[in-house]
Design a protein around this motif. Structure first.
Motif, short mmCIF file in Angstrom:
data_model
loop_
_atom_site.label_atom_id
_atom_site.label_comp_id
_atom_site.label_asym_id
_atom_site.label_seq_id
_atom_site.Cartn_x
_atom_site.Cartn_y
_atom_site.Cartn_z
N UNK A 90 53.15 25.14 41.08
CA UNK A 90 54.62 25.08 41.16
C UNK A 90 55.19 26.30 41.88
N UNK A 91 56.42 26.18 42.32
CA UNK A 91 57.08 27.30 42.99
C UNK A 91 57.18 28.51 42.09
N UNK A 92 57.03 29.68 42.68
CA UNK A 92 57.12 30.96 41.98
C UNK A 92 56.11 31.08 40.85
N UNK A 93 54.93 30.49 41.03
CA UNK A 93 53.89 30.52 40.00
C UNK A 93 52.54 30.89 40.62
N UNK A 94 51.55 31.02 39.76
CA UNK A 94 50.20 31.36 40.22
C UNK A 94 49.17 30.62 39.38
N UNK A 95 47.96 30.55 39.91
CA UNK A 95 46.84 29.97 39.18
C UNK A 95 45.58 30.70 39.62
N UNK A 96 44.49 30.46 38.92
CA UNK A 96 43.23 31.16 39.20
C UNK A 96 42.16 30.13 39.55
N UNK A 97 41.37 30.45 40.59
CA UNK A 97 40.21 29.65 40.96
C UNK A 97 39.00 30.58 40.96
N UNK A 98 37.82 29.98 40.82
CA UNK A 98 36.59 30.77 40.78
C UNK A 98 35.72 30.49 42.00
N UNK A 99 35.04 31.53 42.44
CA UNK A 99 34.08 31.41 43.54
C UNK A 99 32.86 32.23 43.17
N UNK A 100 31.70 31.80 43.64
CA UNK A 100 30.45 32.54 43.46
C UNK A 100 30.00 33.02 44.83
N UNK A 101 29.57 34.27 44.87
CA UNK A 101 29.19 34.89 46.14
C UNK A 101 27.89 35.66 45.96
N UNK A 102 26.96 35.47 46.89
CA UNK A 102 25.75 36.29 46.94
C UNK A 102 26.07 37.45 47.89
N UNK A 103 26.37 38.64 47.35
CA UNK A 103 26.86 39.73 48.20
C UNK A 103 25.75 40.36 49.04
N UNK A 104 26.19 41.04 50.08
CA UNK A 104 25.24 41.82 50.88
C UNK A 104 24.70 42.97 50.02
N UNK A 105 23.55 43.47 50.37
CA UNK A 105 22.94 44.57 49.61
C UNK A 105 23.84 45.80 49.62
N UNK A 106 24.41 46.10 50.78
CA UNK A 106 25.28 47.28 50.92
C UNK A 106 26.53 47.17 50.04
N UNK A 107 27.15 46.00 50.02
CA UNK A 107 28.36 45.81 49.20
C UNK A 107 28.01 45.88 47.71
N UNK A 108 26.87 45.32 47.32
CA UNK A 108 26.45 45.37 45.92
C UNK A 108 26.21 46.82 45.49
N UNK A 109 25.62 47.61 46.37
CA UNK A 109 25.37 49.02 46.04
C UNK A 109 26.70 49.78 45.90
N UNK A 110 27.66 49.48 46.76
CA UNK A 110 28.96 50.15 46.65
C UNK A 110 29.69 49.77 45.38
N UNK A 111 29.54 48.53 44.95
CA UNK A 111 30.18 48.11 43.70
C UNK A 111 29.54 48.82 42.51
N UNK A 112 28.23 49.00 42.55
CA UNK A 112 27.53 49.72 41.48
C UNK A 112 28.02 51.16 41.40
N UNK A 113 28.27 51.77 42.56
CA UNK A 113 28.81 53.14 42.59
C UNK A 113 30.19 53.21 41.95
N UNK A 114 30.94 52.13 42.05
CA UNK A 114 32.30 52.11 41.48
C UNK A 114 32.28 52.30 39.97
N UNK A 115 31.22 51.83 39.33
CA UNK A 115 31.12 51.99 37.87
C UNK A 115 31.08 53.47 37.50
N UNK A 116 30.55 54.29 38.41
CA UNK A 116 30.48 55.72 38.14
C UNK A 116 31.72 56.47 38.63
#
Length: 157
Positions: free
Chosen positions: A91-117
């Motif tokens: 509806x207008x002026x509203x939002x909803x959520x959808x899900x996607x699954x992604x097999x990330x690149x090795x480099x992006x996965x490593x950067x996400x792991x660094x984010x935890x620290x």
């Protein structure tokens, strides 16, 4: 003293003009570009990412979202492509959520792991959103940050 005929006529005329001004017409139909952002990203046991995407309809009318297509970057590293056909009406002026699954690149996965620290990590979505009703194509470019969720390992918001 009674008001004169002219005063009464003027009051009635003003009342009718005000009533007509309040009345009518259809609501304004504004079509504004929608937005797509990462609401939550969870790293699964097999290393794939489960991404909850928030689809925001900024228009005043309902829109049917047919195609969501975006490249995801994590701190400038290409994580992969997201392609969904949700056929989702929001509806207008509203939002909803959808899900996607992604097999990330090795480099992006490593950067996400660094984010935890380090505390947080930047991401960018670039692509397009296609709606079926009304039929339009919107460019997409969204940048924001994700932070680890306390008490929920491998989950970022």
């Amino acid at each position: 003293m009674k008001p004169s005929y002219l005063v009464r006529f003027t009051l009635v005329l003003v009342s009718l003009v005000l009533l007509a001004a309040c009345g009518g017409g259809k609501p304004v139909r504004r079509i504004n570009p929608p937005a797509l952002s990462v609401q939550q990203l969870s790293v699964q046991a097999d290393g794939r990412w489960l991404i909850e995407l928030r689809v925001q309809n900024f228009s005043t009318v309902a829109m049917r979202f047919d195609t969501l297509e975006a490249g995801l970057e994590i701190e400038g590293s290409n994580a992969g492509a997201i392609f969904l056909r949700p056929m989702l009406e929001i509806p207008g002026q509203s939002a909803d959520v959808v899900e996607a699954t992604l097999a990330p690149s090795h480099e992006a996965a490593a950067k996400l792991t660094e984010a935890a620290r380090s505390g947080s990590i930047g991401y960018q979505l670039r692509g397009g959103i296609e709606t079926g009703e009304p039929s339009k194509k919107f460019p997409l470019s969204q940048s924001s940050r994700l932070s680890p969720v306390p008490g929920r390992p491998n989950t970022y918001r």
